[in-house]
Design an enzyme around this catalytic site. Structure first.
Site, mmCIF file in Angstrom:
data_model
loop_
_atom_site.group_PDB
_atom_site.id
_atom_site.type_symbol
_atom_site.label_atom_id
_atom_site.label_comp_id
_atom_site.label_asym_id
_atom_site.label_seq_id
_atom_site.Cartn_x
_atom_site.Cartn_y
_atom_site.Cartn_z
ATOM 1 N N GLY A 1 103.097 99.854 13.522
ATOM 2 C CA GLY A 1 102.138 99.744 12.427
ATOM 3 C C GLY A 1 101.327 101.016 12.385
ATOM 4 N N HIS A 2 101.531 101.819 11.357
ATOM 5 C CA HIS A 2 100.802 103.083 11.252
ATOM 6 C C HIS A 2 99.872 103.033 10.046
ATOM 7 C CE1 HIS A 2 104.092 105.326 13.732
ATOM 8 N NE2 HIS A 2 103.356 104.507 14.449
ATOM 9 N N GLN B 1 105.205 103.121 18.894
ATOM 10 C CA GLN B 1 104.829 102.549 20.200
ATOM 11 C C GLN B 1 104.333 103.644 21.153
ATOM 12 O OE1 GLN B 1 108.291 101.350 19.097
ATOM 13 N NE2 GLN B 1 107.096 99.980 17.862
ATOM 14 N N ASP C 1 99.410 102.256 19.744
ATOM 15 C CA ASP C 1 98.101 102.154 19.075
ATOM 16 C C ASP C 1 97.143 103.266 19.495
ATOM 17 O OD1 ASP C 1 99.051 99.687 18.019
ATOM 18 O OD2 ASP C 1 98.545 98.745 19.916
ATOM 19 N N LYS D 1 98.366 107.387 16.250
ATOM 20 C CA LYS D 1 99.391 108.372 15.866
ATOM 21 C C LYS D 1 99.419 108.595 14.359
ATOM 22 C CE LYS D 1 102.664 105.993 17.980
ATOM 23 N NZ LYS D 1 101.894 105.084 18.798
HETATM 24 P P1 IMP Z 1 108.706 94.142 20.529
HETATM 25 O O1 IMP Z 1 108.764 95.602 20.293
HETATM 26 O O2 IMP Z 1 108.347 93.347 19.298
HETATM 27 O O3 IMP Z 1 109.951 93.618 21.197
HETATM 28 O O4 IMP Z 1 107.514 93.846 21.570
HETATM 29 C C1 IMP Z 1 107.579 94.267 22.922
HETATM 30 C C2 IMP Z 1 106.232 94.768 23.409
HETATM 31 O O5 IMP Z 1 105.889 95.963 22.713
HETATM 32 C C3 IMP Z 1 105.069 93.800 23.161
HETATM 33 O O6 IMP Z 1 104.156 93.922 24.233
HETATM 34 C C4 IMP Z 1 104.440 94.333 21.884
HETATM 35 O O7 IMP Z 1 103.070 93.976 21.783
HETATM 36 C C5 IMP Z 1 104.609 95.816 22.103
HETATM 37 N N1 IMP Z 1 104.635 96.589 20.853
HETATM 38 C C6 IMP Z 1 105.658 96.714 19.990
HETATM 39 N N2 IMP Z 1 105.335 97.532 18.978
HETATM 40 C C7 IMP Z 1 104.082 97.953 19.209
HETATM 41 C C8 IMP Z 1 103.195 98.871 18.535
HETATM 42 O O8 IMP Z 1 103.518 99.470 17.501
HETATM 43 N N3 IMP Z 1 101.974 99.045 19.120
HETATM 44 C C9 IMP Z 1 101.618 98.439 20.277
HETATM 45 N N4 IMP Z 1 102.407 97.609 20.938
HETATM 46 C C10 IMP Z 1 103.629 97.360 20.418
#
Ligand code: IMP
Length: 430
Positions: free
Chosen positions: A40-41, A224, A13, A16
């Site tokens: 999420g972009h 991420q 977040d 990007k």
């Molecule tokens: P997962 O990727 O759904 O397995 O989540 C694992 C961790 O990564 C959690 O803390 C999510 O909140 C975090 N996370 C996954 N994708 C994003 C993203 O695009 N932005 C911020 N945090 C993310």
């Protein structure tokens, strides 16, 4: 320099989307190399707002090739829904403009169910995931029981792959009190979606190699942030893929020599969604203010993000593990009007000073931040397009960040609008 990797340097977040969109205008190919629709972009182009999860940001720009590399895990039903949504906004997506690596592992409905069951059943195991099945899908990839895009092309192979996956998953589901997977229903759903996905399937490694030979510019779009990296992040509170820049090569099938510039996206403060350590987290009014001013709610889950001061110690570390050549500083305007600002420069733990975040989770959780304080600025930085538009204190803040993280600023982004950017170094420049 022809090929650029964009990575988040914090917990995701960082903003990007805008930078990738800005760079993608000058790229020929935009490639995703890890993660899935947990990302999420948000892209703002004129009056139109695009919210992308699985699709590379390049899709909203005409005439680009967008690529989903093998390092990604893909929910086929989600992807087709996302394509239809974007088409509804007037964007054309065809097999000439979108290619999916044939060796991409699929996220299946039981991955999401498993992810959510683990998150709700056992609070000790809770990670705070997006619940989209990302972790279980990567587990199956490494466990050699994934169903990959190419498997959709042959019915006998597909059945074999489904059976292989279900031996494992049905045993696991029984332990969690979930019903066995309905094999016939799953196969029917996969057969139904197969043609829509196979339309885009391609040997992406080859397409990228040829693009590189032809002198095309490739933009590798990370999702991420490095602190969510499966190896170098705040394990186990991480995502299940490698997020750092080296993954751009492994996650698309291009050699590491193809990467000419690594751009690290750095938010002017820190946020995190989900569980896990966050040394500079603010649970007071300042944290509240950062969240409100920065609109810190997740694009994918709508969850409120935790907010805190800028942690230079962490960003120094992630710039090193990703080999960042220059940073893009985002959301500086959120700090407008703060009388005093704090920057975390290191940690204290058991009476000792650390200039990096220790690896063990219990130690990370016990680290207390060491801060230095700076005077803030009262003027607005929104929309600044040159250094001359910035208050002197804001420039001091940026210079101090550069010094502390040991990496120069290549760009400063001063609003969601793409033109509101101060460019210092063009990552695509030769
Ligand atoms: P997962 O990727 O759904 O397995 O989540 C694992 C961790 O990564 C959690 O803390 C999510 O909140 C975090 N996370 C996954 N994708 C994003 C993203 O695009 N932005 C911020 N945090 C993310």
């Amino acid at each position: 320099m022809a090929n650029v990797v964009v990575v988040g340097t914090q917990w995701g977040d960082e903003g990007k989307g805008k930078i990738v969109d800005w760079l993608s205008e000058r790229a020929d190919v935009v490639a995703r190399f890890q993660g899935g629709h947990n990302a999420g972009h948000t892209l703002v182009v004129g009056d139109e707002v695009y919210k992308l999860h699985a699709l590379p940001s390049g899709v909203v720009r005409g005439g680009k090739l967008s690529v989903i590399g093998n390092g990604v895990v893909l929910d086929p039903w989600h992807l087709i829904g996302e394509i239809e949504g974007i088409r509804g906004q007037g964007i054309e997506i065809t097999p000439e403009t979108l290619m999916i690596a044939e060796n991409v592992p699929l996220i299946l409905p039981f991955h999401g169910e498993l992810d959510r069951a683990r998150e709700s059943q056992n609070s000790v195991a809770k990670i705070g995931t997006t619940g989209r099945g990302i972790g279980p899908a990567y587990e199956d990839k490494v466990g050699r029981r994934a169903i990959r895009v190419a498997d959709l092309a042959d019915d006998a192979t597909l059945e074999l792959r489904v059976d292989r996956a279900l031996v494992h998953h049905n045993a696991l589901r029984a332990g969690l009190g979930l019903e066995a997977v309905d094999r016939a229903d799953l196969l029917a759903r996969l057969r139904e979606i197969a043609p829509a996905i196979l339309e885009y399937a391609a040997p992406v490694w080859k397409v990228l190699t040829e693009a590189r030979r032809a002198g095309k510019r490739i933009l590798f779009e990370g999702a991420q942030g490095a602190l969510l990296d499966i190896d170098f992040g705040t394990y186990p509170y991480v995502t299940s893929s490698n997020v750092i820049a080296g993954q751009a090569a492994t996650g698309t099938g291009i050699g590491p020599g193809a990467i000419d510039f690594v751009l690290g996206i750095v938010k002017a403060y820190t946020t995190r969604v989900g569980e896990g350590p966050f040394p500079s987290e603010l649970l007071d009014e300042d944290g509240q203010r950062l969240g409100e001013r920065g609109h810190e709610f997740g694009t994918t889950t709508g969850r409120k993000r935790r907010c805190g001061w800028f942690d230079a110690c962490l960003v120094r570390q992630t710039c090193a593990t990703s080999g960042v050549n220059g940073i893009s500083l985002t959301k500086l305007d959120v700090l407008d009007g703060f009388e005093r600002l704090k920057i975390c420069t290191g940690y204290e733990l058991d009476g000792e000073r650390y200039d990096y975040l220790p690896t063990a989770a219990d130690r990370q959780a016990r680290c207390t931040p060491v801060y230095e304080e700076m005077e803030g600025w009262s003027e607005s930085t929104v929309g600044a397009r040159s250094w001359a538009d910035l208050p002197a204190q804001a420039i001091k803040y940026i210079r101090r960040i550069e010094e502390l993280i040991g990496c120069p600023v290549a760009m400063v982004s001063t609003s969601p609008e793409r033109e509101d950017t101060i460019l210092v170094t063009d990552p695509f420049a030769d």
